[in-house]
Design an enzyme around this catalytic site. Structure first.
Site, PDB file in Angstrom:
ATOM      1  N   ARG A  32      44.104  -2.821 -23.419  1.00 21.62           N
ATOM      2  CA  ARG A  32      42.612  -3.432 -23.494  1.00 21.62           C
ATOM      3  C   ARG A  32      42.493  -4.214 -24.562  1.00 21.62           C
ATOM      4  NH1 ARG A  32      39.780   0.104 -20.337  1.00 21.62           N
ATOM      5  NH2 ARG A  32      40.826   1.876 -19.693  1.00 21.62           N
ATOM      6  N   ASP A  33      41.463  -5.456 -24.331  1.00 25.10           N
ATOM      7  CA  ASP A  33      41.083  -6.365 -25.397  1.00 25.10           C
ATOM      8  C   ASP A  33      40.514  -5.384 -26.575  1.00 25.10           C
ATOM      9  OD1 ASP A  33      40.584  -9.904 -25.067  1.00 25.10           O
ATOM     10  OD2 ASP A  33      39.656  -8.535 -26.768  1.00 25.10           O
ATOM     11  N   ILE A  34      40.820  -5.861 -27.742  1.00 24.57           N
ATOM     12  CA  ILE A  34      40.500  -5.092 -28.893  1.00 24.57           C
ATOM     13  C   ILE A  34      38.722  -5.450 -29.207  1.00 24.57           C
ATOM     14  CG2 ILE A  34      40.695  -6.987 -30.824  1.00 24.57           C
ATOM     15  CD1 ILE A  34      42.164  -4.722 -32.338  1.00 24.57           C
ATOM     16  N   VAL A  98      45.345 -17.017 -28.990  1.00 24.13           N
ATOM     17  CA  VAL A  98      46.817 -16.594 -28.922  1.00 24.13           C
ATOM     18  C   VAL A  98      47.542 -17.455 -27.945  1.00 24.13           C
ATOM     19  CG1 VAL A  98      48.263 -14.454 -28.610  1.00 24.13           C
ATOM     20  CG2 VAL A  98      46.048 -14.227 -29.375  1.00 24.13           C
ATOM     21  N   HIS A 102      48.202 -15.166 -21.270  1.00 19.88           N
ATOM     22  CA  HIS A 102      47.711 -13.787 -20.952  1.00 19.88           C
ATOM     23  C   HIS A 102      46.421 -14.197 -19.900  1.00 19.88           C
ATOM     24  CE1 HIS A 102      45.811 -15.403 -24.661  1.00 19.88           C
ATOM     25  NE2 HIS A 102      44.672 -15.043 -24.092  1.00 19.88           N
TER      26      HIS A 102
HETATM   27  P1  AMP Z   1      42.391 -15.811 -26.251  1.00 19.15           P
HETATM   28  O1  AMP Z   1      41.186 -16.411 -26.926  1.00 19.15           O
HETATM   29  O2  AMP Z   1      42.098 -16.299 -24.630  1.00 19.15           O
HETATM   30  O3  AMP Z   1      43.433 -16.510 -26.634  1.00 19.15           O
HETATM   31  O4  AMP Z   1      42.503 -14.222 -26.291  1.00 19.15           O
HETATM   32  C1  AMP Z   1      43.031 -13.538 -27.179  1.00 19.15           C
HETATM   33  C2  AMP Z   1      42.560 -12.015 -27.019  1.00 19.15           C
HETATM   34  O5  AMP Z   1      43.209 -11.347 -27.620  1.00 19.15           O
HETATM   35  C3  AMP Z   1      40.857 -12.045 -27.613  1.00 19.15           C
HETATM   36  O6  AMP Z   1      39.936 -11.515 -26.492  1.00 19.15           O
HETATM   37  C4  AMP Z   1      41.206 -10.930 -28.672  1.00 19.15           C
HETATM   38  O7  AMP Z   1      40.111 -10.067 -28.891  1.00 19.15           O
HETATM   39  C5  AMP Z   1      42.516 -10.320 -28.143  1.00 19.15           C
HETATM   40  N1  AMP Z   1      43.125  -9.665 -29.301  1.00 19.15           N
HETATM   41  C6  AMP Z   1      43.594 -10.026 -30.566  1.00 19.15           C
HETATM   42  N2  AMP Z   1      44.111  -9.162 -30.968  1.00 19.15           N
HETATM   43  C7  AMP Z   1      44.327  -8.130 -30.248  1.00 19.15           C
HETATM   44  C8  AMP Z   1      44.906  -6.715 -30.316  1.00 19.15           C
HETATM   45  N3  AMP Z   1      45.769  -6.437 -31.649  1.00 19.15           N
HETATM   46  N4  AMP Z   1      44.744  -5.959 -29.375  1.00 19.15           N
HETATM   47  C9  AMP Z   1      44.229  -6.192 -28.451  1.00 19.15           C
HETATM   48  N5  AMP Z   1      43.636  -7.219 -28.260  1.00 19.15           N
HETATM   49  C10 AMP Z   1      43.515  -8.425 -29.327  1.00 19.15           C
END
Ligand code: AMP
Length: 117
Positions: A32-34, A98, A102
C-alpha cells in the site's frame, strides 16, 4: 542518489523498513502507498532495481511489464471491484520521485478528475 545507495523500495523488498505488503512473488512485490490518493492505492514493484522507469522496463523486459499489469488486475479484483487506474510516473517533471520502476494501482471511488495520483 548514488548508484550504490538503496532506494526506498529496495529497502522495503529487503525488509529493512516496514510496508503493508499485499502480494509477493519471486519477481514482484506489491504494497500500500504510504500516502494514498484513492481508497485502494497499491504500488506494484518489480524486485529488480535494474529499471528506473516503465520505458526502461518495456524495452528491457516486456514480460515483466506484463506481469506488473496482470498483478494490478489481480489486486484490483481482490481489493476492489476489478476496475482500476494504472499510473506510471516517468521522469521527475512528471512527478516521479522513486527511480525504481513501479505502477500505481488506484481503485475504489475514483472520480473522473483524479487522473494524477
Ligand atoms: P512516484 O512519485 O511515482 O515515484 O511514487 C512514489 C510513491 O511512493 C509515492 O506515491 C509515495 O507516497 C510512495 N512511498 C514513498 N515511501 C513509501 C513507503 N515507505 N511506503 C509506501 N509507499 C511509499
Amino acid at each position: 542518489m548514488s548508484s550504490t545507495e538503496k532506494s526506498i523500495f529496495e529497502r522495503i523488498i529487503a525488509r529493512e523498513i516496514p510496508a503493508d505488503i499485499v502480494h509477493e512473488t519471486d519477481t514482484i512485490i506489491a504494497f500500500r502507498d504510504i500516502a494514498p490518493a484513492a481508497p485502494v492505492h497499491i504500488l506494484v514493484v518489480p524486485k529488480t532495481p535494474r529499471y528506473r522507469d516503465v520505458a526502461e522496463l518495456a524495452a528491457g523486459d516486456p514480460a515483466l511489464l506484463a506481469d506488473v499489469v496482470a498483478t494490478a488486475h489481480l489486486l484490483a479484483n481482490e481489493l476492489s471491484d476489478g476496475h482500476f487506474r494504472l499510473v506510471f510516473n516517468t521522469g521527475a517533471n512528471a512527478g516521479q520521485t522513486v527511480f525504481h520502476v513501479h505502477a500505481h494501482v488506484l481503485a475504489g471511488g475514483l472520480t473522473e478528475g483524479s487522473l494524477a495520483h
